[in-house]
Design a protein around this motif. Structure first.
Motif, short mmCIF file in Angstrom:
data_model
loop_
_atom_site.label_atom_id
_atom_site.label_comp_id
_atom_site.label_asym_id
_atom_site.label_seq_id
_atom_site.Cartn_x
_atom_site.Cartn_y
_atom_site.Cartn_z
N VAL A 63 -50.84 38.07 -13.92
CA VAL A 63 -49.96 37.94 -12.75
C VAL A 63 -50.30 36.68 -11.96
N MET A 64 -51.59 36.42 -11.75
CA MET A 64 -51.98 35.24 -10.99
C MET A 64 -51.61 33.95 -11.72
N ARG A 65 -51.74 33.98 -13.04
CA ARG A 65 -51.35 32.79 -13.81
C ARG A 65 -49.84 32.61 -13.81
N ALA A 66 -49.10 33.75 -13.84
CA ALA A 66 -47.64 33.66 -13.79
C ALA A 66 -47.17 33.09 -12.46
N ARG A 67 -47.92 33.38 -11.41
CA ARG A 67 -47.60 32.82 -10.09
C ARG A 67 -48.19 31.42 -9.91
N LYS A 68 -48.72 30.87 -11.03
CA LYS A 68 -49.24 29.50 -11.06
C LYS A 68 -50.41 29.30 -10.11
N ILE A 69 -51.22 30.38 -9.96
CA ILE A 69 -52.47 30.25 -9.22
C ILE A 69 -53.47 29.54 -10.12
N ASP A 70 -54.23 28.64 -9.55
CA ASP A 70 -55.17 27.83 -10.33
C ASP A 70 -56.10 28.71 -11.16
N ASN A 71 -56.37 28.27 -12.40
CA ASN A 71 -57.21 29.04 -13.31
C ASN A 71 -58.61 29.29 -12.76
#
Length: 291
Positions: free
Chosen positions: A56-64
């Protein structure tokens, strides 16, 4: 005969104890099965939860770097909770267990001060956002592209695809140079030409090479000037600005084009050389000594 009697008595006593404590045995068996089931389901649930949270965090383009750090922190916290819950099912007093764990944690913390400092440094690196995944940095005495920030370490990848694991505290306590933070970078070149070269003509050649490359930005303007009168050369500085992503390709191309253009315009580039003068008299003396 006596051994048979003892064995028979032992079996009778064991059977009697099992019959008298049948309810207790069933209760413990159920609790142990429940504890094992709690561990299995808990571990699976934690894996699914943290994996889903990471997606979910990656889908929201939150930094890795942030997503990996947060999911690792949540994962280990939930696993500790599952283990405590499983132990409570088999009759372990969790309150006293937590107190024991706290005391043990204090002792372990004193012994592992370095690891705790790495954890605290990881929190600060995530909080202050000195870099993000994909940035090329110099930190902790090494350099590479940031892959992820873990609980105790930061993972860097070198241009030749080597993995470097650096403790977070070492990064935080050292200078951090982020080459990817800004959108533009300046290329610094030093071009040495012969003292016999026409300086105006040399400057015109350098300017023409810069103006012909579309990757070089118009603003800020490129600086081309005499920087130093060296022992064997007149040194020009050439400082164009480019997009950060074009830095290395532009630098390599400029060096090649400048060399070709200087050669085409008969502008010499000096290089170290040594002239050896051997007088005839000295040469004759050496021959006589050899003979």
């Amino acid at each position: 005969m006596e051994t048979d009697i003892i064995s028979t008595n032992f079996l009778e006593e064991a059977q009697s104890w099992i019959v008298n404590n049948q309810g207790l045995i069933i209760e413990y068996a159920v609790n142990i099965a429940a504890a094992l089931l709690t561990l299995i389901i808990g571990f699976i649930a934690v894996g699914m939860l943290t994996g889903g949270l990471n997606k979910v965090m990656r889908a929201r383009k939150i930094d890795n770097t942030i997503s990996d750090f947060v999911t690792s922190l949540i994962k280990y916290g939930l696993l500790a909770f599952v283990i405590i819950a499983a132990m409570s099912r088999v009759g372990v007093q969790t309150a006293s267990f937590v107190a024991i764990v706290g005391a043990a944690g204090l002792a372990v913390g004193l012994a592992l001060q370095g690891s705790l400092s790495n954890f605290a440094a990881g929190v600060l690196l995530i909080g202050f956002r000195f870099f993000k995944a994909g940035d090329y940095v110099e930190a902790g005495g090494t350099a590479g592209t940031v892959h992820s920030v873990q609980i105790f370490t930061t993972i860097l990848l070198t241009p030749d695809n080597r993995m470097i694991v650096v403790p977070n505290s070492k990064i935080l306590n050292d200078n951090i140079i982020n080459y990817s933070r800004e959108k533009t970078r300046r290329i610094d070149l030093v071009i040495g030409v012969s003292y016999s070269a026409d300086l105006k003509r040399t400057k015109d050649v350098l300017t023409r090479v810069i103006e012909q490359d579309p990757r070089i930005l118009k603003e800020p303007a490129c600086t081309i000037a005499v920087n130093n009168l060296g022992a064997s050369s007149v040194d020009f500085v050439v400082r164009p600005w480019v997009q950060a992503a074009d830095y290395w390709s532009t630098r390599f191309d400029l060096l090649e084009k400048i060399k070709n253009e200087l050669d085409a315009n008969d502008i010499g580039i000096p290089f170290p050389q040594m002239d050896v003068h051997l007088h005839q008299q000295e040469s004759r003396r050496l021959k006589e000594e050899v003979v």
